[in-house]
Structures are given as structure tokens and as C-alpha cells.
Design a protein around this motif. Sequence first.
Motif, PDB file in Angstrom:
ATOM      1  N   THR A 129       0.847  -1.191   0.000  1.00 14.33           N
ATOM      2  CA  THR A 129       0.000   0.000   0.000  1.00 14.33           C
ATOM      3  C   THR A 129       0.885   1.245   0.000  1.00 14.33           C
ATOM      4  O   THR A 129       1.805   1.363   0.815  1.00 14.33           O
ATOM      5  CB  THR A 129      -0.905   0.001   1.243  1.00 14.33           C
ATOM      6  OG1 THR A 129      -1.712  -1.177   1.218  1.00 14.33           O
ATOM      7  CG2 THR A 129      -1.795   1.225   1.263  1.00 14.33           C
ATOM      8  N   GLY A 130       0.630   2.152  -0.943  1.00 11.80           N
ATOM      9  CA  GLY A 130       1.418   3.375  -1.037  1.00 11.80           C
ATOM     10  C   GLY A 130       2.615   3.276  -1.951  1.00 11.80           C
ATOM     11  O   GLY A 130       3.379   4.242  -2.088  1.00 11.80           O
ATOM     12  N   ALA A 131       2.803   2.112  -2.609  1.00 10.84           N
ATOM     13  CA  ALA A 131       3.957   1.955  -3.495  1.00 10.84           C
ATOM     14  C   ALA A 131       3.772   2.679  -4.821  1.00 10.84           C
ATOM     15  O   ALA A 131       4.745   2.916  -5.531  1.00 10.84           O
ATOM     16  CB  ALA A 131       4.232   0.477  -3.751  1.00 10.84           C
ATOM     17  N   GLY A 132       2.536   3.020  -5.160  1.00  9.14           N
ATOM     18  CA  GLY A 132       2.281   3.763  -6.390  1.00  9.14           C
ATOM     19  C   GLY A 132       1.699   2.932  -7.509  1.00  9.14           C
ATOM     20  O   GLY A 132       1.861   3.277  -8.690  1.00  9.14           O
ATOM     21  N   LYS A 133       0.981   1.857  -7.167  1.00  8.05           N
ATOM     22  CA  LYS A 133       0.376   1.022  -8.219  1.00  8.05           C
ATOM     23  C   LYS A 133      -0.678   1.794  -8.996  1.00  8.05           C
ATOM     24  O   LYS A 133      -0.733   1.732 -10.233  1.00  8.05           O
ATOM     25  CB  LYS A 133      -0.268  -0.233  -7.603  1.00  8.05           C
ATOM     26  CG  LYS A 133       0.705  -1.234  -7.035  1.00  8.05           C
ATOM     27  CD  LYS A 133       0.041  -2.572  -6.758  1.00  8.05           C
ATOM     28  CE  LYS A 133      -1.211  -2.470  -5.909  1.00  8.05           C
ATOM     29  NZ  LYS A 133      -0.947  -1.896  -4.578  1.00  8.05           N
ATOM     30  N   THR A 134      -1.537   2.507  -8.283  1.00  4.48           N
ATOM     31  CA  THR A 134      -2.625   3.226  -8.945  1.00  4.48           C
ATOM     32  C   THR A 134      -2.076   4.282  -9.906  1.00  4.48           C
ATOM     33  O   THR A 134      -2.530   4.395 -11.050  1.00  4.48           O
ATOM     34  CB  THR A 134      -3.541   3.884  -7.906  1.00  4.48           C
ATOM     35  OG1 THR A 134      -4.072   2.874  -7.043  1.00  4.48           O
ATOM     36  CG2 THR A 134      -4.683   4.620  -8.581  1.00  4.48           C
ATOM     37  N   ARG A 135      -1.070   5.039  -9.470  1.00  3.67           N
ATOM     38  CA  ARG A 135      -0.491   6.063 -10.341  1.00  3.67           C
ATOM     39  C   ARG A 135       0.213   5.410 -11.531  1.00  3.67           C
ATOM     40  O   ARG A 135       0.162   5.929 -12.662  1.00  3.67           O
ATOM     41  CB  ARG A 135       0.487   6.927  -9.540  1.00  3.67           C
ATOM     42  CG  ARG A 135       1.190   8.012 -10.357  1.00  3.67           C
ATOM     43  CD  ARG A 135       0.208   8.960 -11.034  1.00  3.67           C
ATOM     44  NE  ARG A 135      -0.564   9.704 -10.094  1.00  3.67           N
ATOM     45  CZ  ARG A 135      -0.222  10.893  -9.605  1.00  3.67           C
ATOM     46  NH1 ARG A 135       0.912  11.461  -9.986  1.00  3.67           N
ATOM     47  NH2 ARG A 135      -1.010  11.531  -8.759  1.00  3.67           N
ATOM     48  N   ALA A 136       0.858   4.272 -11.297  1.00  2.86           N
ATOM     49  CA  ALA A 136       1.530   3.574 -12.399  1.00  2.86           C
ATOM     50  C   ALA A 136       0.516   3.108 -13.440  1.00  2.86           C
ATOM     51  O   ALA A 136       0.765   3.215 -14.655  1.00  2.86           O
ATOM     52  CB  ALA A 136       2.323   2.388 -11.866  1.00  2.86           C
ATOM     53  N   ILE A 137      -0.628   2.594 -12.979  1.00  5.21           N
ATOM     54  CA  ILE A 137      -1.660   2.150 -13.920  1.00  5.21           C
ATOM     55  C   ILE A 137      -2.209   3.338 -14.700  1.00  5.21           C
ATOM     56  O   ILE A 137      -2.422   3.262 -15.923  1.00  5.21           O
ATOM     57  CB  ILE A 137      -2.776   1.405 -13.174  1.00  5.21           C
ATOM     58  CG1 ILE A 137      -2.249   0.057 -12.664  1.00  5.21           C
ATOM     59  CG2 ILE A 137      -3.992   1.183 -14.081  1.00  5.21           C
ATOM     60  CD1 ILE A 137      -3.246  -0.719 -11.830  1.00  5.21           C
ATOM     61  N   ASP A 138      -2.431   4.465 -14.024  1.00  6.05           N
ATOM     62  CA  ASP A 138      -2.899   5.660 -14.732  1.00  6.05           C
ATOM     63  C   ASP A 138      -1.872   6.110 -15.764  1.00  6.05           C
ATOM     64  O   ASP A 138      -2.220   6.533 -16.883  1.00  6.05           O
ATOM     65  CB  ASP A 138      -3.171   6.783 -13.728  1.00  6.05           C
ATOM     66  CG  ASP A 138      -4.457   6.565 -12.951  1.00  6.05           C
ATOM     67  OD1 ASP A 138      -5.336   5.841 -13.463  1.00  6.05           O
ATOM     68  OD2 ASP A 138      -4.581   7.088 -11.825  1.00  6.05           O
ATOM     69  N   THR A 152       9.094   2.929  -8.544  1.00  3.81           N
ATOM     70  CA  THR A 152       8.361   4.192  -8.635  1.00  3.81           C
ATOM     71  C   THR A 152       9.090   5.287  -7.854  1.00  3.81           C
ATOM     72  O   THR A 152       9.989   5.016  -7.064  1.00  3.81           O
ATOM     73  CB  THR A 152       6.938   4.012  -8.091  1.00  3.81           C
ATOM     74  OG1 THR A 152       7.005   3.506  -6.751  1.00  3.81           O
ATOM     75  CG2 THR A 152       6.162   3.010  -8.939  1.00  3.81           C
ATOM     76  N   PHE A 153       8.677   6.522  -8.116  1.00  2.15           N
ATOM     77  CA  PHE A 153       9.277   7.715  -7.488  1.00  2.15           C
ATOM     78  C   PHE A 153      10.782   7.793  -7.795  1.00  2.15           C
ATOM     79  O   PHE A 153      11.576   8.243  -6.961  1.00  2.15           O
ATOM     80  CB  PHE A 153       9.055   7.720  -5.971  1.00  2.15           C
ATOM     81  CG  PHE A 153       7.615   7.640  -5.568  1.00  2.15           C
ATOM     82  CD1 PHE A 153       6.811   8.777  -5.555  1.00  2.15           C
ATOM     83  CD2 PHE A 153       7.047   6.433  -5.216  1.00  2.15           C
ATOM     84  CE1 PHE A 153       5.473   8.699  -5.181  1.00  2.15           C
ATOM     85  CE2 PHE A 153       5.714   6.335  -4.843  1.00  2.15           C
ATOM     86  CZ  PHE A 153       4.922   7.475  -4.834  1.00  2.15           C
ATOM     87  N   ALA A 154      11.150   7.328  -8.995  1.00  2.20           N
ATOM     88  CA  ALA A 154      12.570   7.317  -9.391  1.00  2.20           C
ATOM     89  C   ALA A 154      12.912   8.640 -10.044  1.00  2.20           C
ATOM     90  O   ALA A 154      13.130   8.722 -11.257  1.00  2.20           O
ATOM     91  CB  ALA A 154      12.844   6.147 -10.321  1.00  2.20           C
ATOM     92  N   SER A 155      13.001   9.684  -9.268  1.00  2.00           N
ATOM     93  CA  SER A 155      13.213  11.021  -9.816  1.00  2.00           C
ATOM     94  C   SER A 155      14.682  11.342 -10.039  1.00  2.00           C
ATOM     95  O   SER A 155      15.010  12.229 -10.824  1.00  2.00           O
ATOM     96  CB  SER A 155      12.597  12.071  -8.884  1.00  2.00           C
ATOM     97  OG  SER A 155      13.173  11.963  -7.583  1.00  2.00           O
ATOM     98  N   ASP A 156      15.583  10.610  -9.362  1.00  2.00           N
ATOM     99  CA  ASP A 156      16.995  10.947  -9.477  1.00  2.00           C
ATOM    100  C   ASP A 156      17.780   9.923 -10.282  1.00  2.00           C
ATOM    101  O   ASP A 156      19.010   9.951 -10.306  1.00  2.00           O
ATOM    102  CB  ASP A 156      17.623  11.099  -8.094  1.00  2.00           C
ATOM    103  CG  ASP A 156      17.474   9.831  -7.261  1.00  2.00           C
ATOM    104  OD1 ASP A 156      16.842   8.873  -7.750  1.00  2.00           O
ATOM    105  OD2 ASP A 156      17.962   9.812  -6.118  1.00  2.00           O
ATOM    106  N   GLY A 157      17.060   8.988 -10.926  1.00  3.52           N
ATOM    107  CA  GLY A 157      17.746   8.010 -11.767  1.00  3.52           C
ATOM    108  C   GLY A 157      18.396   6.875 -11.018  1.00  3.52           C
ATOM    109  O   GLY A 157      19.126   6.082 -11.609  1.00  3.52           O
ATOM    110  N   THR A 158      18.169   6.779  -9.736  1.00  5.40           N
ATOM    111  CA  THR A 158      18.721   5.664  -8.960  1.00  5.40           C
ATOM    112  C   THR A 158      17.575   4.855  -8.368  1.00  5.40           C
ATOM    113  O   THR A 158      16.496   5.380  -8.105  1.00  5.40           O
ATOM    114  CB  THR A 158      19.623   6.170  -7.818  1.00  5.40           C
ATOM    115  OG1 THR A 158      18.845   6.991  -6.927  1.00  5.40           O
ATOM    116  CG2 THR A 158      20.799   6.958  -8.373  1.00  5.40           C
TER     117      THR A 158
END
Length: 692
Positions: free
Chosen positions: A193-202, A335-341
Motif C-alpha cells: 500500500t502506497g507503493a504507487g500502483k494506482t499512479r503507475a496504472i494511470d 516508482t518515485f525514481a526522480s533521481d535516476g537511482t
Amino acid sequence: MKPGSLRCQQQRSYNPQTGQDRNQSCQSSLPRNFRTLLIKMPRSRSRSKKKQSGKKWKESSKENNVEVSNTTISEVRTTAGVIYEVSTVGANSEVPPSPLPLSGQPGSPLETEALVTCKVDYNSSSEVSTSNAQLKQHLIEHHCSLVEEKAGLSTYEIKTKDLHKDEDHKIQVMTIGPENKEAINSVLLLGETGAGKTRAIDAMINFLFGVNFEDNFRFQLKDQVDSDDLLVVESQTEYVTAYIIYHQEGMPLQCNYMLIDTPGFGDTRENYEKIAIERMTHFLTNDYGIDDLNCVALVAKANQNRISAHHKQMLEEITSVLGSNIGDITQLLATFASDGTASVGDVMRHEEVPFVNIYQLDNMPLYVSRNDDSIGFIISCLQPRWASMVKEYDRFFKDLHKFSPVNVKQTRDLLMEKKLLEEVKRSLMRNVQYASALDNTVREDKDSLKDMKIELNGIKYIHLEERKETILEYSEDNYHFHNCKKCKKTCSKPHKNIGAGEIVGKACIAGISTAATAAPLTKKLGAPLAVSVVTAVCTGIASVAATACELGICSKFPLSGHCIKCGHRIAQHKREDAQYILMDKTEEVIDESLKYDYDTKAKEITQLEEEIQQKEKTLNQHRKDLWDDTKALVQHARKISSLRHRNLNPELLIDEFIMLEKEDVNIVHLLKKVKEEVAAMTRQQIGEEGSW
């Protein structure tokens, strides 16, 4: 040319729709000090041709329906002595960049031409671009509802159509777009929960519909479930929800997709993990329209530094359901990979969680408006992050075709066989226990029956009594007796019976004697002497007959009065050819109390015999069921072995039961008999069909 600008050398392309060649050129501006060159390739459904220095035009090669063309970049003025990356942007996707070495002093023109190999999809055409725009517009107008409008960016919720709705198991399958018969690539998303599945599906939905950074709208899916109870609003994350996105004209990828959203694990509510696993297992083991699973996508935050116990449990359950080869189609979505790592990849490897690739997803730009300056980003920063996001999703969806999917139908069949095998094992063990207990009960009842019969035989309610009894004993000689009928006694000694000749003789003598005595009187009266003699004889016979007893036979019996022996009247006596004698006689006497005990015990014995008969009938039925279960056990083990291509020995299953029930001698004895039957059936099947 201004510094930071580039120009593609003019290319020639062939349009198969018009049959004409046409010259095309592309030109793009490069922000100063920015390291990525985006070269917009021709957007026509054509077989592009290329020209190299000093050579004629010739057709490009094709790889997997992807056009490869070589483009010569010239007249580029560098702003720094760096290596630039060149990539192509088609109508639907961006291909990975390739390095482009640029030499020379900053601001000076490129001294030599550089040859860059680019890949362009055939669908990268103006026609597709137009149809994509029309598709998105049609979707907005007819199949969406506006949910938010902020800073010039509109967010639309796509309306879905229910295909399956299982309220009991909290499973729903919904479709987007008109159905077609093409294959469906399916993706199962798992994550806390909170890993970002819903946003990834969108984000996947926006990618599949070709939403561009420049578009002033975005799509999303509904995050609540409609309920018949208007007061109840259930979160979509409570359900296993499968979205089938059917391909439509204008979509970048010509394929159908099923995106399966699952309840997030790691929820602290009681029994939530167990319920979530049961729902997911039910979805995979029942026919909800999925035959092949192309990917298990583990969704985790890029900076996640540990794997929770819930995470491991979920993965173990998935592996147990789909098989150990599930790692071959498992991908990690960071998910939330904003810095490339993405440190989560190392964490997964350390925990020995199998996966093939890792995709770093930065979904932040998805719902950020280019006109929203409050977040502190400028367009030059958001656009590359959007491009990076699109590139990862493009790579993800294209990689789906590289790996062999897990046949969920076969898995479903395997799971069904496993389920049936477990049911048979339970039934077999239940019948073994019933049969063993019933057999033991029958033996005990038969022992009790034997004891009861011994006890019954010991109840003597009849006993013999000795007594004297007076009976008549007939004389075989020519004697008679005078018996008193009142006291049943013989009151005379045996007297010889007088015969007829003796009586006549005595009568004649008596008659002659009487006639001689009476002769003078007869003569005086003038009667003949002969008559006198005859008359006298007849009178003598009558007298002898009347007084036979007095003539020496019953001289002690008077003709009247009382018997001198028993005292009863002579009239109560009777002359008989038998005499009363006193004999010893044995007589059976019934003890009523003991007879009651006897009858009660006999009834109990009869009832127990009926019960034993009924139990033996039931026992025979359990033995028949046990035989059927044994046969079914062998059959299901054989089918499972065939489906998973690995032998499942049913004898080992019986051995497991024997180990579990080793304390019960009767059950172990019966299980060993079952094992013998299993071995015989297995040998027979192997003999008929060869080794499993």
C-alpha cells in the motif's frame, strides 16, 4: 545557424499510399547547454530512403516491423566540447538515445558529418498522429467525465464497462474500448500500500492512449467501486480489478492489454493479508478472461531499503499459485525514481527475489501542468522527465513480447487439479478414519455380542421339579380292576376276567341244579321236564351274569355302600382294564423374573445384531468410497504430473498420511492397504501408457 541548433540533412522518403517520393527535412532548436538532441523524424507511413555521402538513395532495412534509417547530422555548432545524445521522437514513442560525438570549439561548426542510426516505427506517421488525436478527442467526448481542471490541465476519468463483477470475492473485470479477438497481454501488479500502483496504472493508460506532454489533458481511472448501497463507498484497492484495454485505431501499440490491480499488502487490518491473497488466488484460478500472464510487475518505491514479511509472503503465494518459473516474467517497477537511482533493485537481489528487469518510473510529471509555475519547475525540466517516463513505459511494454508468458489457463487447470487432489486427499483420509473407526467398532460390537450370548445362555429361567403322579396302567393280561375315580386309586387286586364259555357252563350247572330241585313241583303242575331244565339254565345264566363278581371275582366289593379301601361310594368306582399306579415325573417350572431378564437380554442381542449389520453395510460403503478416492488420487496425481512435467508419486502422499497417523495402528494398517492399491494402479497405468 545559431549556436545550439541542428539541421538534419535532407532525406528522401517514399509514400506507398501515393506512390510518390518526397523530400523531407527536419529542424529543431536545442536549448543552450542542454545535452539531449531530439530529432523529429518524418511522420509518414512510408519506406524511408537514406543517402550517404557520395552514394545513391537506397531503402532502409527493417527489423521486426521497425524501420531503421541512417540520418546524417551536419551544421551543428557546439556550445561545449561534450558528447551529445541523439534520439528520435516519433508519433507514439521515443527510442533510446544514441551518443553523438561532436568535436570542435564551442560555437564553431561541426567539421565532419556524423552518421546516426535511428529506428522509427511504421506507425510513426501523420495519419497515425491524426487518428491518435481523433481517438483521444473521441474518448474525451464520449467515454470520459471531467474530474478536475487546474492550471490549464484537465483530468478526465475514463468510463469503463463491467465484464465480470464478483461481489463475494471482490473481483471485477472492466473493459475500455470495443472488444476485438486479438491476443491480450496481461500484467499483474503487486505492491505494498502506497507503493504507487494506482499512479503507475494511470500512467500506463495515458501511455497506451498516446497522451503527449504537450496535450492539455490527462486520463485516469476511477478509484471507487459503485455499490448498491448508496451509503457504502468501497475503495477500488479492496478489489482485484482487471482493466482490459482493447486496441483502437490511433493507439501507438497494436495490442490488447490487461492491467490487473491487486489489493496492496502491508495493510495492518486484521486478516487483510489472508483475504487479499485469497482474492488474488481466486482470480488466477478461475476463468475471468485471462489465459496467459505476460508479466508479474513488482511495484516498489525506488528508494525502498528493505523487503517486508508481507512482501515475501505475497511473492511466495504467487509462486505457489503460478509455479516456480514465475521469476522469468517478473519485472521490478521502481516508482518515485526522480533521481535516476533505484536502490530497491539491490534490496530485491539481496533478498533473492527473482526479477528480470528494473524500470525506473518517475510518474511525477503525469498530472503537472506546464502552466503551473507554483511547483518551481520550468518546461525545460518537466519535458525531459516526461520523456524519461515515456521511454521507460515504452521499454516496459515492448519487453512484454520478449518473454514467454505463463499459461494461466494451464496454471488454472493445474491449480484445479491440485484443488481436486486436496479434496480427494481429505475425502480419502476421512474415509480411512471412518472405515478404521467403524471397523474397530464392529469388532468391539461382535466381541460384545459374543459376551452377551454367553450371558444369555447363563440365564436359566426354566428348572425341573420331581413329583409323584398317578396314572392308569393298562394290563396286558386278562385282568380287570375296580378304580375309584374320585381319589384315583385302584381299590381291588387284579381279577381275572370271566370268559363267555365259563359263564355258560356255570349257568348250565346252575340251571340243571335248579331244575332238579324244582322237578317235583313241575311234575305236579304237569309241565314237561325238558322245559323245566331249559328254563332253569336261562335263569342260571342271568344269575351268573348278574352276580359275576360275587362268584369269586370281586367278592370284597359289595353291590352298594362304600368301598372298604378308599371309603368312597361304590358308585364312584369303575371297573377298568387298568389300574392306578404312582409314578415319579419331572416337570419344567418357569421363573418369571429370570425369564424377564432372559427376554431383555435376547432383545438387546437382536438389536446389536441389527446394528452390526447396518454398520457393516456402512463400512462396505466407506470401503467403496475409499477405493474410489484411491483411484481418483492416482488419476489427479497423474494429471498434475502431466501439467507440470514433473512426476508426482501418489505413494509418497500416502506415506505422508502414514507419518501423520503413526500413533493409530488401525489407521496405519488401513493406509498400508491403500498404498498397496495405489502401487498396483500406478503399475497398471505405467504399463498401459508408459512412464508418467
